[in-house]
Design a protein around this motif. Structure first.
Motif, PDB file in Angstrom:
ATOM      1  N   VAL A 200       0.852  -1.173   0.000  1.00 34.67           N
ATOM      2  CA  VAL A 200       0.000   0.000   0.000  1.00 34.67           C
ATOM      3  C   VAL A 200       0.898   1.236   0.000  1.00 34.67           C
ATOM      4  CG1 VAL A 200      -0.198  -0.067   2.511  1.00 34.67           C
ATOM      5  CG2 VAL A 200      -1.823   1.280   1.199  1.00 34.67           C
ATOM      6  N   THR A 201       0.601   2.158  -0.930  1.00 33.15           N
ATOM      7  CA  THR A 201       1.402   3.374  -1.079  1.00 33.15           C
ATOM      8  C   THR A 201       0.495   4.582  -0.913  1.00 33.15           C
ATOM      9  OG1 THR A 201       2.877   2.278  -2.646  1.00 33.15           O
ATOM     10  CG2 THR A 201       2.955   4.681  -2.563  1.00 33.15           C
ATOM     11  N   VAL A 202       0.875   5.460   0.031  1.00 37.06           N
ATOM     12  CA  VAL A 202       0.072   6.640   0.324  1.00 37.06           C
ATOM     13  C   VAL A 202       0.966   7.877   0.221  1.00 37.06           C
ATOM     14  CG1 VAL A 202      -1.346   7.847   2.025  1.00 37.06           C
ATOM     15  CG2 VAL A 202      -1.458   5.352   1.841  1.00 37.06           C
ATOM     16  N   GLN A 203       0.519   8.853  -0.600  1.00 36.62           N
ATOM     17  CA  GLN A 203       1.217  10.117  -0.690  1.00 36.62           C
ATOM     18  C   GLN A 203       0.330  11.204  -0.090  1.00 36.62           C
ATOM     19  OE1 GLN A 203       1.348  12.513  -4.224  1.00 36.62           O
ATOM     20  NE2 GLN A 203       3.593  12.616  -4.126  1.00 36.62           N
ATOM     21  N   VAL A 204       0.947  12.006   0.830  1.00 40.08           N
ATOM     22  CA  VAL A 204       0.243  13.096   1.489  1.00 40.08           C
ATOM     23  C   VAL A 204       0.884  14.401   1.037  1.00 40.08           C
ATOM     24  CG1 VAL A 204      -0.470  14.077   3.697  1.00 40.08           C
ATOM     25  CG2 VAL A 204      -0.212  11.606   3.464  1.00 40.08           C
ATOM     26  N   SER A 205       0.089  15.304   0.422  1.00 43.98           N
ATOM     27  CA  SER A 205       0.610  16.581  -0.055  1.00 43.98           C
ATOM     28  C   SER A 205      -0.180  17.723   0.577  1.00 43.98           C
ATOM     29  CB  SER A 205       0.503  16.683  -1.584  1.00 43.98           C
ATOM     30  OG  SER A 205       1.247  15.663  -2.208  1.00 43.98           O
ATOM     31  N   ALA A 206       0.562  18.716   1.089  1.00 49.03           N
ATOM     32  CA  ALA A 206      -0.070  19.897   1.688  1.00 49.03           C
ATOM     33  C   ALA A 206      -0.225  20.946   0.593  1.00 49.03           C
ATOM     34  CB  ALA A 206       0.762  20.416   2.849  1.00 49.03           C
ATOM     35  N   VAL A 207      -1.334  20.891  -0.141  1.00 56.32           N
ATOM     36  CA  VAL A 207      -1.515  21.773  -1.295  1.00 56.32           C
ATOM     37  C   VAL A 207      -2.225  23.071  -0.929  1.00 56.32           C
ATOM     38  CG1 VAL A 207      -1.494  19.860  -2.917  1.00 56.32           C
ATOM     39  CG2 VAL A 207      -3.662  20.581  -1.894  1.00 56.32           C
ATOM     40  N   ASN A 208      -3.040  23.050   0.127  1.00 52.47           N
ATOM     41  CA  ASN A 208      -3.834  24.230   0.485  1.00 52.47           C
ATOM     42  C   ASN A 208      -3.362  24.919   1.765  1.00 52.47           C
ATOM     43  OD1 ASN A 208      -5.596  23.814  -1.716  1.00 52.47           O
ATOM     44  ND2 ASN A 208      -6.704  22.250  -0.546  1.00 52.47           N
ATOM     45  N   GLY A 209      -2.300  24.490   2.323  1.00 51.63           N
ATOM     46  CA  GLY A 209      -1.792  25.084   3.566  1.00 51.63           C
ATOM     47  C   GLY A 209      -0.962  24.059   4.320  1.00 51.63           C
ATOM     48  N   ARG A 210      -0.582  24.387   5.495  1.00 51.76           N
ATOM     49  CA  ARG A 210       0.226  23.451   6.279  1.00 51.76           C
ATOM     50  C   ARG A 210      -0.679  22.639   7.201  1.00 51.76           C
ATOM     51  NH1 ARG A 210       3.414  27.088  10.814  1.00 51.76           N
ATOM     52  NH2 ARG A 210       1.562  27.901  11.888  1.00 51.76           N
ATOM     53  N   SER A 211      -0.185  21.448   7.563  1.00 52.29           N
ATOM     54  CA  SER A 211      -0.980  20.578   8.421  1.00 52.29           C
ATOM     55  C   SER A 211      -0.052  19.637   9.175  1.00 52.29           C
ATOM     56  CB  SER A 211      -1.981  19.765   7.598  1.00 52.29           C
ATOM     57  OG  SER A 211      -2.655  18.813   8.413  1.00 52.29           O
ATOM     58  N   TRP A 212      -0.427  19.368  10.409  1.00 58.11           N
ATOM     59  CA  TRP A 212       0.288  18.330  11.176  1.00 58.11           C
ATOM     60  C   TRP A 212      -0.240  16.986  10.752  1.00 58.11           C
ATOM     61  CZ3 TRP A 212      -1.922  14.724  14.501  1.00 58.11           C
ATOM     62  CH2 TRP A 212      -1.014  13.938  15.221  1.00 58.11           C
ATOM     63  N   ILE A 213       0.652  16.007  10.523  1.00 61.61           N
ATOM     64  CA  ILE A 213       0.216  14.661  10.147  1.00 61.61           C
ATOM     65  C   ILE A 213       0.969  13.641  10.970  1.00 61.61           C
ATOM     66  CG2 ILE A 213      -0.315  15.392   7.788  1.00 61.61           C
ATOM     67  CD1 ILE A 213       2.200  13.867   6.897  1.00 61.61           C
ATOM     68  N   SER A 214       0.349  12.469  11.112  1.00 57.04           N
ATOM     69  CA  SER A 214       0.966  11.328  11.778  1.00 57.04           C
ATOM     70  C   SER A 214       0.692  10.108  10.925  1.00 57.04           C
ATOM     71  CB  SER A 214       0.389  11.138  13.183  1.00 57.04           C
ATOM     72  OG  SER A 214       0.864   9.932  13.757  1.00 57.04           O
ATOM     73  N   ALA A 215       1.723   9.273  10.668  1.00 55.85           N
ATOM     74  CA  ALA A 215       1.578   8.069   9.849  1.00 55.85           C
ATOM     75  C   ALA A 215       2.211   6.893  10.565  1.00 55.85           C
ATOM     76  CB  ALA A 215       2.215   8.273   8.477  1.00 55.85           C
ATOM     77  N   LYS A 216       1.464   5.739  10.615  1.00 46.02           N
ATOM     78  CA  LYS A 216       1.956   4.513  11.245  1.00 46.02           C
ATOM     79  C   LYS A 216       1.741   3.336  10.306  1.00 46.02           C
ATOM     80  CE  LYS A 216       0.998   5.976  16.011  1.00 46.02           C
ATOM     81  NZ  LYS A 216       0.297   5.641  17.278  1.00 46.02           N
ATOM     82  N   ASP A 217       2.602   2.302  10.432  1.00 41.82           N
ATOM     83  CA  ASP A 217       2.427   1.100   9.624  1.00 41.82           C
ATOM     84  C   ASP A 217       1.446   0.148  10.310  1.00 41.82           C
ATOM     85  OD1 ASP A 217       3.817  -0.013  11.701  1.00 41.82           O
ATOM     86  OD2 ASP A 217       5.637  -0.448  10.553  1.00 41.82           O
ATOM     87  N   HIS A 218       1.290  -1.068   9.741  1.00 43.64           N
ATOM     88  CA  HIS A 218       0.288  -1.995  10.269  1.00 43.64           C
ATOM     89  C   HIS A 218       0.649  -2.502  11.664  1.00 43.64           C
ATOM     90  CE1 HIS A 218       3.302  -4.846   8.778  1.00 43.64           C
ATOM     91  NE2 HIS A 218       2.722  -5.768   9.543  1.00 43.64           N
ATOM     92  N   ASN A 219       1.924  -2.383  12.053  1.00 39.17           N
ATOM     93  CA  ASN A 219       2.342  -2.787  13.399  1.00 39.17           C
ATOM     94  C   ASN A 219       2.243  -1.649  14.414  1.00 39.17           C
ATOM     95  OD1 ASN A 219       3.036  -5.490  12.768  1.00 39.17           O
ATOM     96  ND2 ASN A 219       4.983  -4.789  11.863  1.00 39.17           N
ATOM     97  N   GLY A 220       1.801  -0.494  13.965  1.00 37.77           N
ATOM     98  CA  GLY A 220       1.708   0.657  14.861  1.00 37.77           C
ATOM     99  C   GLY A 220       3.023   1.416  15.001  1.00 37.77           C
ATOM    100  N   ARG A 221       4.023   1.066  14.186  1.00 36.48           N
ATOM    101  CA  ARG A 221       5.305   1.766  14.239  1.00 36.48           C
ATOM    102  C   ARG A 221       5.168   3.117  13.558  1.00 36.48           C
ATOM    103  NH1 ARG A 221       9.778   1.953  10.816  1.00 36.48           N
ATOM    104  NH2 ARG A 221       8.684   0.518   9.406  1.00 36.48           N
ATOM    105  N   MET A 222       5.705   4.160  14.219  1.00 35.14           N
ATOM    106  CA  MET A 222       5.582   5.518  13.706  1.00 35.14           C
ATOM    107  C   MET A 222       6.460   5.695  12.469  1.00 35.14           C
ATOM    108  SD  MET A 222       4.005   8.372  14.254  1.00 35.14           S
ATOM    109  CE  MET A 222       3.511   8.272  15.980  1.00 35.14           C
ATOM    110  N   LEU A 223       5.815   6.117  11.356  1.00 34.80           N
ATOM    111  CA  LEU A 223       6.550   6.411  10.133  1.00 34.80           C
ATOM    112  C   LEU A 223       6.903   7.896  10.042  1.00 34.80           C
ATOM    113  CD1 LEU A 223       4.433   4.287   7.617  1.00 34.80           C
ATOM    114  CD2 LEU A 223       6.583   3.644   8.730  1.00 34.80           C
ATOM    115  N   PHE A 224       5.995   8.742  10.520  1.00 33.63           N
ATOM    116  CA  PHE A 224       6.234  10.189  10.503  1.00 33.63           C
ATOM    117  C   PHE A 224       5.298  10.838  11.511  1.00 33.63           C
ATOM    118  CE2 PHE A 224       5.363  14.522   9.011  1.00 33.63           C
ATOM    119  CZ  PHE A 224       6.656  15.016   8.912  1.00 33.63           C
TER     120      PHE A 224
END
Length: 283
Positions: A200-224
């Motif tokens: 699974v590939t997910v791209q997150v782009s802040a096109v309309n402003g800035r935003s705080w994001i959090s991303a985790k894998d299926h094991n709950g490990r923090m990606l960002f």
């Protein structure tokens, strides 16, 4: 015989002398005169030593007309003057008598060259080394200053020659900052299209402003976990699932498994999303 501490124990010696001896008693020696004056003043040798800071042994030696412990005529005359003042007698006749007995008043000149030599010797080495060091430092500083001056001229010339291109260069970043989404969309799309089908590939782009994001894998490990500024993007991959939290979902554009997600996220809305290898779905 103990060291005399009372004037009464130190009486002048009595011995049979000739008429010439009586004349000698009429004019006692320097040491005898000091001893008699001390006894007449009611002082002990300890008293005189304490008052003058002259050691007891030297006081005894001087009163016995032994001036060897004084260390020379100059010091002997100084001790005589000091002891005479302590026992309240005039030092001038005693000094004259001492000079008559010891070949006249010592000339002060021999002492001056001795002290002068001791004073000059270290100074003669120091200034030479100091002058050499100063000369070396001045030479180094002058060379460095000359080199820096010449280098500054060449730098100034190069800056002057390159002023026109450098002034026009800051205009180049403007297109990328004014429209960040456009240059990033093409490579992002190609990267997503080339993503493996078994992930699974997910791209997150802040096109309309800035935003705080959090991303985790299926094991709950923090990606960002952080702030995504306007125009920035992040891509995340996992073998089965990516979990997202968007602090301002209205500012974010999502691409999941190569497909653009059409959403109606409101500005300032917080969204929790989950994407897998199948068709994009919101969890």
């Amino acid at each position: 015989m103990s060291i005399g501490n009372s004037p009464e124990d130190e009486r002048p010696f009595e011995d049979g002398r000739s008429e010439e001896g009586h004349e000698e008693e009429a004019r006692p020696s320097v040491g005898r005169a000091l001893q008699q004056a001390r006894i007449a003043a009611g002082l002990t040798v300890d008293d005189v030593s304490s008052a003058t800071r002259v050691r007891i042994a030297i006081v005894h030696a001087i009163e016995a007309d032994d001036f060897t412990p004084c260390g020379g005529d100059v010091y002997a005359r100084g001790h005589i003057r000091t002891l005479a003042k302590a026992v309240h007698t005039d030092p001038a006749p005693l000094l004259a008598r001492y000079d008559d007995a010891h070949g006249g008043r010592p000339a002060p000149t021999p002492a001056a060259p001795l002290f002068e030599a001791e004073r000059i010797r270290p100074e003669r080495r120091g200034p030479n080394w100091t002058a050499a060091m100063v000369a070396a430092i001045v030479a180094v500083v002058g060379f460095v200053g000359f080199t820096a001056f010449k280098g500054g001229d060449s730098d100034a010339t190069s800056v002057a020659q390159g002023a026109s291109p450098s002034a026009s260069e800051p205009a180049k970043p403007k297109p990328s900052n004014s429209d960040p989404a456009t240059p990033k969309s093409d490579p992002s799309d190609s990267a997503i299209a080339a993503a493996p089908q078994d992930k699974v590939t997910v791209q997150v782009s802040a096109v309309n402003g800035r935003s705080w994001i959090s991303a985790k894998d299926h094991n709950g490990r923090m990606l960002f976990d952080g702030l995504l500024k306007k125009g920035e993007s992040k891509t995340f991959q996992d073998s089965s699932k990516v979990n997202l939290i968007l602090g301002d979902a209205g500012a974010i554009q999502l691409y999941v498994n190569g497909k653009k997600i059409q959403n109606d996220f409101q500005p300032g809305a917080v969204e929790r999303l989950t994407y897998t290898k199948g068709d994009p779905e919101v969890g």
